[in-house]
Design a protein around this motif. Structure first.
Motif, PDB file in Angstrom:
ATOM      1  N   ILE A  82      -0.551  51.630  16.379  1.00  0.00           N
ATOM      2  CA  ILE A  82      -1.446  51.612  15.216  1.00  0.00           C
ATOM      3  C   ILE A  82      -2.631  50.683  15.472  1.00  0.00           C
ATOM      4  CG2 ILE A  82      -1.617  50.994  12.776  1.00  0.00           C
ATOM      5  CD1 ILE A  82       1.278  51.824  12.460  1.00  0.00           C
ATOM      6  N   VAL A  83      -2.380  49.511  16.061  1.00  0.00           N
ATOM      7  CA  VAL A  83      -3.466  48.588  16.419  1.00  0.00           C
ATOM      8  C   VAL A  83      -4.426  49.261  17.398  1.00  0.00           C
ATOM      9  CG1 VAL A  83      -4.002  46.401  17.552  1.00  0.00           C
ATOM     10  CG2 VAL A  83      -2.056  46.549  15.988  1.00  0.00           C
ATOM     11  N   PHE A  84      -3.886  50.008  18.354  1.00  0.00           N
ATOM     12  CA  PHE A  84      -4.727  50.718  19.327  1.00  0.00           C
ATOM     13  C   PHE A  84      -5.619  51.740  18.632  1.00  0.00           C
ATOM     14  CE2 PHE A  84      -5.235  54.527  21.974  1.00  0.00           C
ATOM     15  CZ  PHE A  84      -5.957  54.002  23.033  1.00  0.00           C
ATOM     16  N   SER A 105      -9.663  51.634  18.547  1.00  0.00           N
ATOM     17  CA  SER A 105     -10.449  52.770  19.059  1.00  0.00           C
ATOM     18  C   SER A 105     -11.468  53.232  18.031  1.00  0.00           C
ATOM     19  CB  SER A 105      -9.510  53.919  19.432  1.00  0.00           C
ATOM     20  OG  SER A 105      -8.595  53.527  20.434  1.00  0.00           O
ATOM     21  N   ILE A 106     -11.045  53.268  16.753  1.00  0.00           N
ATOM     22  CA  ILE A 106     -11.985  53.683  15.698  1.00  0.00           C
ATOM     23  C   ILE A 106     -13.155  52.704  15.602  1.00  0.00           C
ATOM     24  CG2 ILE A 106     -12.215  53.968  13.204  1.00  0.00           C
ATOM     25  CD1 ILE A 106      -9.321  55.007  13.198  1.00  0.00           C
ATOM     26  N   TYR A 107     -12.840  51.422  15.631  1.00  0.00           N
ATOM     27  CA  TYR A 107     -13.908  50.420  15.557  1.00  0.00           C
ATOM     28  C   TYR A 107     -14.773  50.438  16.813  1.00  0.00           C
ATOM     29  CZ  TYR A 107     -12.858  48.114  11.157  1.00  0.00           C
ATOM     30  OH  TYR A 107     -12.715  47.831   9.823  1.00  0.00           O
ATOM     31  N   ALA A 108     -14.193  50.774  17.955  1.00  0.00           N
ATOM     32  CA  ALA A 108     -15.002  50.887  19.177  1.00  0.00           C
ATOM     33  C   ALA A 108     -16.018  52.012  19.044  1.00  0.00           C
ATOM     34  CB  ALA A 108     -14.089  51.109  20.380  1.00  0.00           C
ATOM     35  N   MET A 109     -15.590  53.138  18.473  1.00  0.00           N
ATOM     36  CA  MET A 109     -16.534  54.241  18.254  1.00  0.00           C
ATOM     37  C   MET A 109     -17.601  53.854  17.235  1.00  0.00           C
ATOM     38  SD  MET A 109     -14.142  57.671  18.403  1.00  0.00           S
ATOM     39  CE  MET A 109     -12.906  57.075  17.266  1.00  0.00           C
ATOM     40  N   MET A 110     -17.203  53.162  16.180  1.00  0.00           N
ATOM     41  CA  MET A 110     -18.192  52.698  15.194  1.00  0.00           C
ATOM     42  C   MET A 110     -19.188  51.733  15.832  1.00  0.00           C
ATOM     43  SD  MET A 110     -15.593  52.078  11.981  1.00  0.00           S
ATOM     44  CE  MET A 110     -16.828  51.184  11.047  1.00  0.00           C
ATOM     45  N   GLY A 111     -18.710  50.880  16.741  1.00  0.00           N
ATOM     46  CA  GLY A 111     -19.616  49.956  17.419  1.00  0.00           C
ATOM     47  C   GLY A 111     -20.663  50.667  18.236  1.00  0.00           C
ATOM     48  N   SER A 146     -17.470  49.092  24.410  1.00  0.00           N
ATOM     49  CA  SER A 146     -17.177  48.767  23.014  1.00  0.00           C
ATOM     50  C   SER A 146     -15.691  48.448  22.815  1.00  0.00           C
ATOM     51  CB  SER A 146     -17.592  49.934  22.117  1.00  0.00           C
ATOM     52  OG  SER A 146     -17.361  49.630  20.756  1.00  0.00           O
ATOM     53  N   PHE A 147     -14.822  49.213  23.481  1.00  0.00           N
ATOM     54  CA  PHE A 147     -13.385  48.973  23.332  1.00  0.00           C
ATOM     55  C   PHE A 147     -13.005  47.614  23.916  1.00  0.00           C
ATOM     56  CE2 PHE A 147      -8.917  49.234  24.448  1.00  0.00           C
ATOM     57  CZ  PHE A 147      -8.359  49.793  23.293  1.00  0.00           C
ATOM     58  N   VAL A 148     -13.585  47.256  25.070  1.00  0.00           N
ATOM     59  CA  VAL A 148     -13.313  45.954  25.668  1.00  0.00           C
ATOM     60  C   VAL A 148     -13.797  44.836  24.752  1.00  0.00           C
ATOM     61  CG1 VAL A 148     -13.873  44.431  27.605  1.00  0.00           C
ATOM     62  CG2 VAL A 148     -13.304  46.828  28.028  1.00  0.00           C
ATOM     63  N   THR A 149     -14.965  45.029  24.131  1.00  0.00           N
ATOM     64  CA  THR A 149     -15.488  44.024  23.205  1.00  0.00           C
ATOM     65  C   THR A 149     -14.564  43.845  22.001  1.00  0.00           C
ATOM     66  OG1 THR A 149     -17.769  44.564  23.850  1.00  0.00           O
ATOM     67  CG2 THR A 149     -17.452  43.413  21.752  1.00  0.00           C
ATOM     68  N   VAL A 150     -14.125  44.965  21.436  1.00  0.00           N
ATOM     69  CA  VAL A 150     -13.222  44.901  20.281  1.00  0.00           C
ATOM     70  C   VAL A 150     -11.898  44.254  20.669  1.00  0.00           C
ATOM     71  CG1 VAL A 150     -11.908  46.304  18.645  1.00  0.00           C
ATOM     72  CG2 VAL A 150     -14.296  46.843  19.084  1.00  0.00           C
ATOM     73  N   SER A 178     -14.068  43.130   8.368  1.00  0.00           N
ATOM     74  CA  SER A 178     -13.059  44.154   8.096  1.00  0.00           C
ATOM     75  C   SER A 178     -12.107  44.314   9.285  1.00  0.00           C
ATOM     76  CB  SER A 178     -13.736  45.485   7.776  1.00  0.00           C
ATOM     77  OG  SER A 178     -14.494  45.942   8.893  1.00  0.00           O
ATOM     78  N   TYR A 179     -12.646  44.204  10.501  1.00  0.00           N
ATOM     79  CA  TYR A 179     -11.778  44.336  11.667  1.00  0.00           C
ATOM     80  C   TYR A 179     -10.790  43.164  11.744  1.00  0.00           C
ATOM     81  CZ  TYR A 179     -10.119  44.913  16.417  1.00  0.00           C
ATOM     82  OH  TYR A 179      -9.305  45.077  17.510  1.00  0.00           O
ATOM     83  N   PHE A 180     -11.280  41.967  11.503  1.00  0.00           N
ATOM     84  CA  PHE A 180     -10.392  40.805  11.556  1.00  0.00           C
ATOM     85  C   PHE A 180      -9.319  40.874  10.469  1.00  0.00           C
ATOM     86  CE2 PHE A 180     -13.009  38.829  14.661  1.00  0.00           C
ATOM     87  CZ  PHE A 180     -12.272  37.784  15.197  1.00  0.00           C
ATOM     88  N   VAL A 181      -9.696  41.333   9.274  1.00  0.00           N
ATOM     89  CA  VAL A 181      -8.721  41.432   8.183  1.00  0.00           C
ATOM     90  C   VAL A 181      -7.655  42.485   8.509  1.00  0.00           C
ATOM     91  CG1 VAL A 181      -8.396  42.098   5.764  1.00  0.00           C
ATOM     92  CG2 VAL A 181     -10.281  40.588   6.414  1.00  0.00           C
ATOM     93  N   LEU A 182      -8.096  43.637   9.018  1.00  0.00           N
ATOM     94  CA  LEU A 182      -7.158  44.727   9.302  1.00  0.00           C
ATOM     95  C   LEU A 182      -6.248  44.421  10.482  1.00  0.00           C
ATOM     96  CD1 LEU A 182      -9.277  47.988   8.802  1.00  0.00           C
ATOM     97  CD2 LEU A 182      -7.290  47.250   7.487  1.00  0.00           C
TER      98      LEU A 182
END
Length: 527
Positions: free
Chosen positions: A296-298, A302-308, A326-330, A366-370
């Motif tokens: 689920i974390v993955f 991945s969703i946030y990487a695409m948004m980035g 983006s995925f490495v950054t996230v 939002s990413y940190f909270v989730l």
């Protein structure tokens, strides 16, 4: 009846003892043993109802000091009579009738091999005096040694395996292996320094390779074939040692690879140290449910990487220029060791006023909270819960193994493996009834309305349990409550079988609860 008693001249002893039945009552049984086997029958009856090959007896012990579950007085019918060799027993000398007693006699146990004819069953016999109990123990022990010696003469390979197993599992051998593993670990550390990587150190490494190869061959021979390759720790040991030997023989392997193999040999430390093995086993069991939370974390990452990539790819191409970046950054943000600095958190308008970069703030917060504040905490909670549960089960399993090794489970029911499976799997009364009906159909190989004692015993042995289930005629009487759950011909229909099994399951749960309470009390005392 299974067979008749051997001739009088073949008998070493012919006596009447009390035997503990499956329903926790003592009943008189005629016990005759020869140089090859122990024969058991009802008093006054020459038909044998059970046989114990002496070559498969692991130990004969006086267990009078252990608590037994009994009730009632010591009766006249429990007296034991010793008969001279070759003398037959007449019916007027025998004890007759069922017995339920509180121990005022002395108890001995006869342990059998788990893979033998009696499927690891332990028989409890009782004598009225300590002297007679010790005499029987000594006589049976001597006969068992002679029987095992005769069997080993026929099976030299198995005898060699047992010898190798005794050597490999001995305390001094395991201690020596532990010393070698620690020494190898020190050598592996020193080999990472060029100034210590001398020919002397390489010679010492060759010595460790040879020593571990000898240890592996000894273990492989003692467990050949399936017991070795179905044990995960033995397979790990095999792979590590083989890789070390391959590195020893091939000179074209890079030095870094050889050093890596040296480092991997530290995993051999998990072999002798059973505490570490318990922790690893518990962790492996716990990591499987955790993988669901990690997945689920993955997905969220991945969703946030695409948004980035979509929102910040043009502003910060070094961090969000592609999905991989983006995925490495996230992921770095998840680990807490990176902060996106290429995107300004404050925007300036007309050179006078500044305001928060709303899109970037929403993205990060939002990413940190989730993930960091929620999902990672849930993952750790799942890991701790599963790990604690797995450690408790591992400790219980080790306790059971130690109890069997130390002889503390003399009262194990022969149906316990089957009963434990039922208590673990059924969810409600309807589920239990369905499982019991399915089991009856499996055991009823002749597809008749009823199943006989002979058919039940044979089919029980075919079930996939280790040790396998070995039922005797006395066990069948206890199972059916002396005919309460069977017909006058000694057969069971589906309803009678279900009633008998439900009674056994209730007794099994009661014994488990008593055992858990005793274990908990002992643990509190130790603390």
């Amino acid at each position: 009846a299974m067979s008749s008693f051997p001739q009088g001249k073949e008998r070493v002893q012919d006596i009447v003892l009390n035997m503990l039945m499956m329903n926790r009552t003592w009943q008189p049984r005629r016990v005759v043993w020869t140089q090859d086997a122990i024969f058991i029958s009802k008093p006054g009856n020459s038909n044998v109802i059970d046989i114990i090959p002496l070559s498969e007896v692991q130990a004969v012990q006086n267990i009078s000091s252990r608590p037994m579950v009994e009730d009632g007085p010591w009766s006249e019918i429990t007296r034991m009579m010793t008969i001279d060799k070759g003398e037959s027993i007449t019916s007027n000398k025998l004890a007759t009738g069922p017995l339920s007693c509180r121990s005022s006699g002395y108890t001995l146990s006869v342990k059998t091999e788990s893979c033998g004819y009696n499927a690891g069953r332990e028989y409890c016999l009782q004598a009225p005096s300590e002297e007679l109990c010790n005499t029987i123990c000594e006589s049976l022990t001597k006969s068992c040694k002679l029987a095992r010696k005769a069997r080993n003469a026929k099976f030299r390979f198995r005898n060699a395996q047992m010898t190798a197993s005794n050597i490999y599992e001995s305390a001094w051998c395991q201690s020596l292996a532990l010393i070698l593993i620690i020494g190898n670990f020190v050598v592996a550390i020193l080999s990472t320094y060029d100034e210590f990587n001398t020919p002397s150190l390489q010679s010492l490494d060759h010595f460790f390779n040879a020593a571990f190869a000898v240890e592996l061959l000894l273990n492989l021979f003692s467990k050949w074939f399936w017991p070795f390759f179905t044990n995960g720790w033995d397979v790990l040991d095999f792979v590590v040692v083989v890789l070390s030997l391959i590195g020893e023989g091939l000179t074209t392997i890079p030095v870094k690879s050889i050093r890596l193999v040296r480092a991997l040999r530290i995993f051999k430390l998990l072999g002798p140290l059973h505490t570490l093995r318990s922790i690893i086993n518990a962790y492996i069991f716990a990591i499987i449910p955790v993988l669901n939370a990690i997945f689920i974390v993955f997905l969220i990452a991945s969703i946030y990487a695409m948004m980035g990539v979509i929102f910040f790819g043009d502003v910060a191409p070094e961090d969000f220029g592609s999905f991989e970046l983006s995925f490495v950054t996230v992921f770095s943000m998840t680990a807490g060791n990176y902060w996106v600095t290429n995107i300004p958190r404050v925007t300036t308008h007309d050179g006078k006023s500044s305001r928060l970069n709303i899109s970037f703030a929403v993205f990060v917060v939002s990413y940190f909270v989730l993930v960091n504040w929620s999902m990672l905490q849930v993952t750790i909670a799942i890991l701790l819960n599963c790990f604690t549960k797995a450690m408790n089960e591992e400790e219980e399993r080790v306790s059971r193994v130690q109890a069997r090794t130390n002889g503390d489970e003399s009262l194990r029911n022969t149906l316990d493996p089957l009963l434990e499976k039922f208590t673990r799997e059924y969810t409600d009364d309807a589920s239990l009834s369905l499982r019991l009906r399915t089991l009856f159909q499996m055991l009823n190989a002749e597809d008749g309305i009823e199943i006989s004692f002979t058919g039940l015993c044979f089919q029980m042995k075919q079930l996939n349990f280790r040790p396998c289930i070995h039922l005797t005629e006395s066990d069948f009487g206890s199972f059916t409550q002396d005919g309460l759950y069977c017909s006058s011909e000694g057969s069971l229909d589906e309803a009678q079988f279900e009633a008998a099994m439900r009674h056994q399951i209730r007794q099994f749960i009661s014994r488990k609860l008593c055992s858990m309470l005793a274990f908990s009390t002992a643990s509190e005392v130790d603390k």
